[in-house]
Design a protein around this motif. Structure first.
Motif, mmCIF file in Angstrom:
data_model
loop_
_atom_site.group_PDB
_atom_site.id
_atom_site.type_symbol
_atom_site.label_atom_id
_atom_site.label_comp_id
_atom_site.label_asym_id
_atom_site.label_seq_id
_atom_site.Cartn_x
_atom_site.Cartn_y
_atom_site.Cartn_z
ATOM 1 N N ILE A 85 -5.980 3.959 4.023
ATOM 2 C CA ILE A 85 -6.823 4.286 5.181
ATOM 3 C C ILE A 85 -6.595 3.290 6.305
ATOM 4 C CG2 ILE A 85 -9.210 4.429 5.999
ATOM 5 C CD1 ILE A 85 -9.979 5.548 3.275
ATOM 6 N N TRP A 86 -6.528 2.003 5.965
ATOM 7 C CA TRP A 86 -6.302 0.970 6.987
ATOM 8 C C TRP A 86 -4.916 1.112 7.611
ATOM 9 C CZ3 TRP A 86 -8.326 -3.255 3.162
ATOM 10 C CH2 TRP A 86 -9.716 -3.205 3.146
ATOM 11 N N VAL A 87 -3.924 1.483 6.803
ATOM 12 C CA VAL A 87 -2.572 1.638 7.342
ATOM 13 C C VAL A 87 -2.511 2.817 8.312
ATOM 14 C CG1 VAL A 87 -0.180 2.193 6.765
ATOM 15 C CG2 VAL A 87 -1.448 0.546 5.372
ATOM 16 N N PHE A 88 -3.175 3.921 7.991
ATOM 17 C CA PHE A 88 -3.161 5.067 8.885
ATOM 18 C C PHE A 88 -3.952 4.798 10.165
ATOM 19 C CE2 PHE A 88 -2.070 7.633 5.032
ATOM 20 C CZ PHE A 88 -0.890 8.150 5.523
ATOM 21 N N GLN A 89 -4.935 3.915 10.066
ATOM 22 C CA GLN A 89 -5.682 3.539 11.275
ATOM 23 C C GLN A 89 -4.836 2.671 12.198
ATOM 24 O OE1 GLN A 89 -9.226 1.702 9.708
ATOM 25 N NE2 GLN A 89 -10.313 3.655 9.474
ATOM 26 N N ASP A 90 -4.021 1.819 11.632
ATOM 27 C CA ASP A 90 -3.110 0.969 12.406
ATOM 28 C C ASP A 90 -1.770 0.965 11.675
ATOM 29 O OD1 ASP A 90 -1.766 -0.855 13.906
ATOM 30 O OD2 ASP A 90 -3.214 -2.485 13.700
ATOM 31 N N ALA A 101 -2.100 -8.567 7.986
ATOM 32 C CA ALA A 101 -3.511 -8.927 8.107
ATOM 33 C C ALA A 101 -4.028 -9.471 6.779
ATOM 34 C CB ALA A 101 -4.325 -7.722 8.551
ATOM 35 N N PRO A 102 -4.964 -10.409 6.810
ATOM 36 C CA PRO A 102 -5.455 -11.017 5.563
ATOM 37 C C PRO A 102 -5.991 -10.005 4.557
ATOM 38 C CG PRO A 102 -6.180 -12.297 7.464
ATOM 39 C CD PRO A 102 -5.531 -11.065 8.008
ATOM 40 N N ARG A 103 -6.724 -8.990 5.020
ATOM 41 C CA ARG A 103 -7.286 -8.031 4.062
ATOM 42 C C ARG A 103 -6.186 -7.201 3.405
ATOM 43 N NH1 ARG A 103 -10.235 -3.461 7.923
ATOM 44 N NH2 ARG A 103 -8.365 -2.783 9.059
ATOM 45 N N MET A 104 -5.105 -6.909 4.159
ATOM 46 C CA MET A 104 -4.004 -6.149 3.585
ATOM 47 C C MET A 104 -3.262 -6.970 2.529
ATOM 48 S SD MET A 104 -4.360 -3.382 5.323
ATOM 49 C CE MET A 104 -2.925 -2.349 5.453
ATOM 50 N N ILE A 105 -3.043 -8.239 2.843
ATOM 51 C CA ILE A 105 -2.374 -9.121 1.886
ATOM 52 C C ILE A 105 -3.235 -9.303 0.636
ATOM 53 C CG2 ILE A 105 -1.513 -11.453 1.523
ATOM 54 C CD1 ILE A 105 -0.822 -11.554 4.480
ATOM 55 N N PRO A 116 3.961 -13.656 3.327
ATOM 56 C CA PRO A 116 2.873 -12.741 3.707
ATOM 57 C C PRO A 116 3.187 -11.904 4.943
ATOM 58 C CG PRO A 116 2.317 -14.999 4.295
ATOM 59 C CD PRO A 116 3.566 -15.073 3.477
ATOM 60 N N LYS A 117 4.122 -12.344 5.776
ATOM 61 C CA LYS A 117 4.443 -11.600 6.997
ATOM 62 C C LYS A 117 5.715 -10.770 6.875
ATOM 63 C CE LYS A 117 2.116 -14.821 10.130
ATOM 64 N NZ LYS A 117 2.240 -15.656 11.353
ATOM 65 N N GLY A 118 6.311 -10.755 5.707
ATOM 66 C CA GLY A 118 7.530 -9.986 5.491
ATOM 67 C C GLY A 118 7.333 -8.931 4.418
ATOM 68 N N LEU A 119 8.381 -8.140 4.208
ATOM 69 C CA LEU A 119 8.345 -7.078 3.204
ATOM 70 C C LEU A 119 9.319 -7.367 2.062
ATOM 71 C CD1 LEU A 119 8.262 -3.939 5.549
ATOM 72 C CD2 LEU A 119 6.335 -5.122 4.480
ATOM 73 N N GLN A 120 9.559 -8.649 1.797
ATOM 74 C CA GLN A 120 10.490 -9.008 0.734
ATOM 75 C C GLN A 120 10.057 -8.456 -0.625
ATOM 76 O OE1 GLN A 120 9.582 -10.959 3.173
ATOM 77 N NE2 GLN A 120 11.246 -12.263 3.897
ATOM 78 N N PHE A 121 8.752 -8.290 -0.808
ATOM 79 C CA PHE A 121 8.253 -7.809 -2.093
ATOM 80 C C PHE A 121 8.713 -6.389 -2.393
ATOM 81 C CE2 PHE A 121 5.154 -6.308 0.940
ATOM 82 C CZ PHE A 121 4.759 -5.069 0.453
#
Length: 332
Positions: free
Chosen positions: A151-156, A164-168, A237-242
């Motif tokens: 839901i948060w991703v579709f909002q932004d 964002a901290p909550r996403m991480i 936390p700011k990358g998509l390495q995972f």
């Protein structure tokens, strides 16, 4: 005079996608490879275990189908950026909708496979439900936790919003929960198997030893990958390495399930030195055919054979944990 070679105009915008679509591409390639292995394992399963219960066959088909849908979502998410709208800076800065849906689809696969092993633990432990009851809500979190995240991703939909901290925090919680459940399942299986190693029959000991090795080799792989995934989220936390380890995880769960199902014939196989084992005659009986040996050289095998009944309670305990498909006292 020959015509001058045409001048190739360089793109004025050069972007380094190492921390974004680099890991996504690597994860997609690895996921395709692991998915291909699961296809081979599923073929071997239906070929060798045609007598399994219909419910188990449908369960395997369901898990594989959901994982295949997840594979399609992963590949479809790269098509607009790398092919359809290649070079679009705006397209590179947003999350693809198909990639967002990957989270809950892969969560279904992980939940289904973990429920299979928890049910196994429940039956193998003599219907003790405490540990499975504690782990079921944690496993279910892998699906429920993706709802607010999506839901948060579709909002932004910007990639920057994923930092964002909550996403991480949500990503970390999802992967940490998955790793914890996998480790607890592997530890519980090892404990129950070690508890049942008190058999006086070498065939039972060999069977249980093989089952322990298989549990370590298969049950811990998903936990290790989830831990690496969790560590990469915390470290970058700011990358998509995972994503390089996140994407193959769903197909790895399917391979874990199929590896356990396909290994049943191997686990029951015993090595005889002076006796060759024939087919089972039913119940706890087996046919032994004597083989005469002289100084390490095998001579003619006598035709005489006898059927004897031995105490196979320990073997039954192991079969009890393996034959989920057969129902009755041997069901898992």
């Amino acid at each position: 005079m020959a015509d001058a070679a045409p001048v190739v105009l360089e793109n004025p915008i050069i972007l380094n996608l190492t921390e974004s679509y680099g890991p996504i591409l690597v994860g997609g390639i690895l996921s395709c490879a692991v998915w291909g292995i699961s296809c081979m394992q599923m073929f071997m399963y239906y070929l060798n275990y045609d007598s399994d219960h219909l419910g188990l066959k449908l369960f395997v088909a369901f898990v594989w189908a959901v994982d295949t849908a997840n594979e399609i979502l992963l590949l479809a998410s790269m098509w607009p950026v790398l092919i359809l709208k290649w070079g679009s800076v705006a397209e590179l800065s947003v999350s693809q909708p198909t990639l967002v849906h990957h989270g809950w689809v892969s969560g279904i696969v992980a939940f289904a496979v973990q429920m299979f092993f928890l049910y196994r633990i429940y039956k193998f432990s003599g219907n003790r439900f405490l540990l499975p009851l504690l782990l079921v809500p944690l496993s279910l979190w892998q699906i429920i936790g993706t709802i607010p995240f999506d839901i948060w991703v579709f909002q932004d939909s910007s990639l920057a919003a994923l930092s964002a901290p909550r996403m991480i925090a949500f990503e970390t919680a999802l992967r940490a929960t998955s790793a914890f459940v996998d480790i607890m399942i592997a530890a519980a299986m090892l404990y129950l198997l070690i508890q049942n190693r008190r058999s006086e029959f070498s065939s039972s000991k060999k069977m249980i030893f093989r089952l322990i090795i298989m549990t370590i080799n298969t049950g811990l792989w998903t936990a290790v990958v989830a831990l690496i995934d969790f560590s990469l989220i915390a470290a970058f936390p700011k990358g998509l390495q995972f994503c390089a380890f996140e994407f193959p995880l769903s197909s790895l769960y399917v391979n874990t399930l199929l590896a356990n199902l396909n290994a049943r014939q191997f686990l029951r196989r015993t090595d005889g030195d002076y006796n060759s084992y024939g087919n089972e005659t039913g119940g706890g009986s087996m046919v032994l055919r004597s083989v005469a040996t002289t100084r390490g050289t095998t001579t003619k095998v006598h035709d005489s054979s006898m059927a004897i009944r031995v105490d196979t309670s320990d073997i039954i305990n192991v079969d009890y944990s393996l034959d989920m498909s057969k129902g009755g006292p041997h069901a898992v």
